[in-house]
Motif scaffolding. Structure first.
Motif, PDB file in Angstrom:
ATOM      1  N   PHE A 135      56.289  36.891  73.009  1.00 42.30           N
ATOM      2  CA  PHE A 135      57.152  36.110  72.780  1.00 42.30           C
ATOM      3  C   PHE A 135      58.355  37.302  72.587  1.00 42.30           C
ATOM      4  O   PHE A 135      59.857  36.811  72.921  1.00 42.30           O
ATOM      5  CB  PHE A 135      57.355  35.376  71.808  1.00 42.30           C
ATOM      6  N   LEU A 136      58.308  37.664  71.937  1.00 42.24           N
ATOM      7  CA  LEU A 136      59.847  39.288  71.933  1.00 42.24           C
ATOM      8  C   LEU A 136      59.955  39.785  73.324  1.00 42.24           C
ATOM      9  O   LEU A 136      61.261  40.131  72.826  1.00 42.24           O
ATOM     10  CB  LEU A 136      58.914  40.604  70.987  1.00 42.24           C
ATOM     11  N   TYR A 169      55.300  46.234  63.584  1.00 41.25           N
ATOM     12  CA  TYR A 169      56.872  45.280  63.436  1.00 41.25           C
ATOM     13  C   TYR A 169      57.469  46.363  62.361  1.00 41.25           C
ATOM     14  O   TYR A 169      59.134  46.540  62.852  1.00 41.25           O
ATOM     15  CB  TYR A 169      56.910  44.052  63.312  1.00 41.25           C
ATOM     16  N   ASN A 205      67.238  34.375  67.358  1.00 40.01           N
ATOM     17  CA  ASN A 205      65.597  34.354  67.993  1.00 40.01           C
ATOM     18  C   ASN A 205      65.226  35.580  67.182  1.00 40.01           C
ATOM     19  O   ASN A 205      63.507  35.273  66.736  1.00 40.01           O
ATOM     20  CB  ASN A 205      65.117  34.210  69.601  1.00 40.01           C
ATOM     21  N   THR A 215      59.543  38.095  59.717  1.00 43.07           N
ATOM     22  CA  THR A 215      58.292  37.146  59.587  1.00 43.07           C
ATOM     23  C   THR A 215      57.499  38.313  60.194  1.00 43.07           C
ATOM     24  O   THR A 215      56.098  39.033  59.279  1.00 43.07           O
ATOM     25  CB  THR A 215      57.879  36.019  60.891  1.00 43.07           C
ATOM     26  N   MET A 216      56.618  38.734  61.458  1.00 41.65           N
ATOM     27  CA  MET A 216      56.132  40.017  62.204  1.00 41.65           C
ATOM     28  C   MET A 216      55.664  41.345  60.745  1.00 41.65           C
ATOM     29  O   MET A 216      55.042  41.824  60.922  1.00 41.65           O
ATOM     30  CB  MET A 216      56.157  39.363  63.697  1.00 41.65           C
ATOM     31  N   TYR A 269      62.249  36.231  63.821  1.00 39.18           N
ATOM     32  CA  TYR A 269      60.644  36.359  63.948  1.00 39.18           C
ATOM     33  C   TYR A 269      60.207  37.798  63.192  1.00 39.18           C
ATOM     34  O   TYR A 269      59.637  38.035  63.442  1.00 39.18           O
ATOM     35  CB  TYR A 269      61.007  36.678  65.792  1.00 39.18           C
ATOM     36  N   ASP A 303      53.570  41.329  73.330  1.00 41.21           N
ATOM     37  CA  ASP A 303      54.147  40.560  72.175  1.00 41.21           C
ATOM     38  C   ASP A 303      55.304  39.541  73.086  1.00 41.21           C
ATOM     39  O   ASP A 303      56.105  40.339  73.655  1.00 41.21           O
ATOM     40  CB  ASP A 303      54.441  40.436  71.604  1.00 41.21           C
TER      41      ASP A 303
END
Length: 242
Positions: free
Chosen positions: A37-38, A210, A194, A201-202, A198, A35
């Protein structure tokens, strides 16, 4: 379902650093390399928290300097009061010896404890030097408790100067470093803007991966925010500068 809320922006510098450290530890339990982005959020948060920890260390040095200064101020006051007592004692030999020491002390005055750090340090060094002269040392030896009080002042002075040196050595780079409060804000923004949305949602999209971490974060943030609420009643201001 929303697993957690945002970090209170009223969180203290130290509490924010502790929270970020715990959040990062929660993420360390899993491999998030897939991931990207994470992973980038985690890396930025880690970098910010590392700088925040260093900033808090600098704040601690300033706090310790005030404490060390209080110790030497107490030693100064004790020395002046003790010698003053001997000056009025009805024993000729002790009174004569006390007047020798008092003559030295009067050149500086008890007000030296109210001077700024640098000036007070210079005056204490000078005072200790004058008190080490042979004739004064001989007089001091006749006054029970005075040698020990001077030793205590000397030790307090050395402790303060050692800490002052530590602070001065970091002064040259301090201008290039962000303050603890600035770094706290950066860390909170990173999480709130951020990470929170996220992860919420995940956790819904891929709960197997998650959800557990999201729940852990929720508990950590809730505890932090409750701590902030409980402290609002005390109205204790946070440290803003490094």
């Amino acid at each position: 379902m929303t697993f957690f809320k945002k970090i209170s922006t009223s969180s203290r510098n130290g509490d924010t650093s502790a929270l970020l450290s715990l959040v990062l530890k929660a993420f360390d339990k899993n491999d998030w390399s897939s991931d990207t982005f994470l992973k980038s959020i985690i890396e930025r948060t880690c970098a910010t928290n590392t700088k925040l920890i260093e900033a808090l260390k600098r704040l601690k040095v300033y706090s310790q300097m005030a404490e060390k200064d209080d110790v030497r101020d107490s030693s100064i006051k004790a020395l002046f009061k003790l010698v003053e007592g001997y000056v009025h004692i009805p024993i000729a030999a002790m009174q004569e010896a006390a007047l020798v020491v008092e003559n030295v002390l009067q050149q500086y005055g008890l007000s030296i404890q109210n001077e700024d750090y640098a000036e007070e340090s210079a005056d204490i060094d000078s005072l200790l030097n004058d008190l080490s002269k042979p004739d004064v040392v001989a007089a001091i030896a006749k006054l029970q408790g005075v040698p020990e009080t001077i030793d205590a002042l000397s030790t307090a002075q050395k402790d303060f100067e050692n800490l002052a040196l530590q602070q001065a050595e970091g002064e040259s780079v301090k201008k290039d470093l962000a303050s603890a409060s600035q770094l706290k804000k950066e860390g909170i923004i990173e999480i709130n803007d951020n990470l929170v949305g996220y992860m919420n949602t995940m956790a819904k999209v891929n709960p197997a991966t998650y959800e557990a971490t999201a729940k852990t974060m929720a508990e950590l943030i809730d505890k932090n925010n409750e701590l902030v609420k409980s402290r609002k009643k005390t109205k204790v201001a946070d440290s803003e500068l490094v």
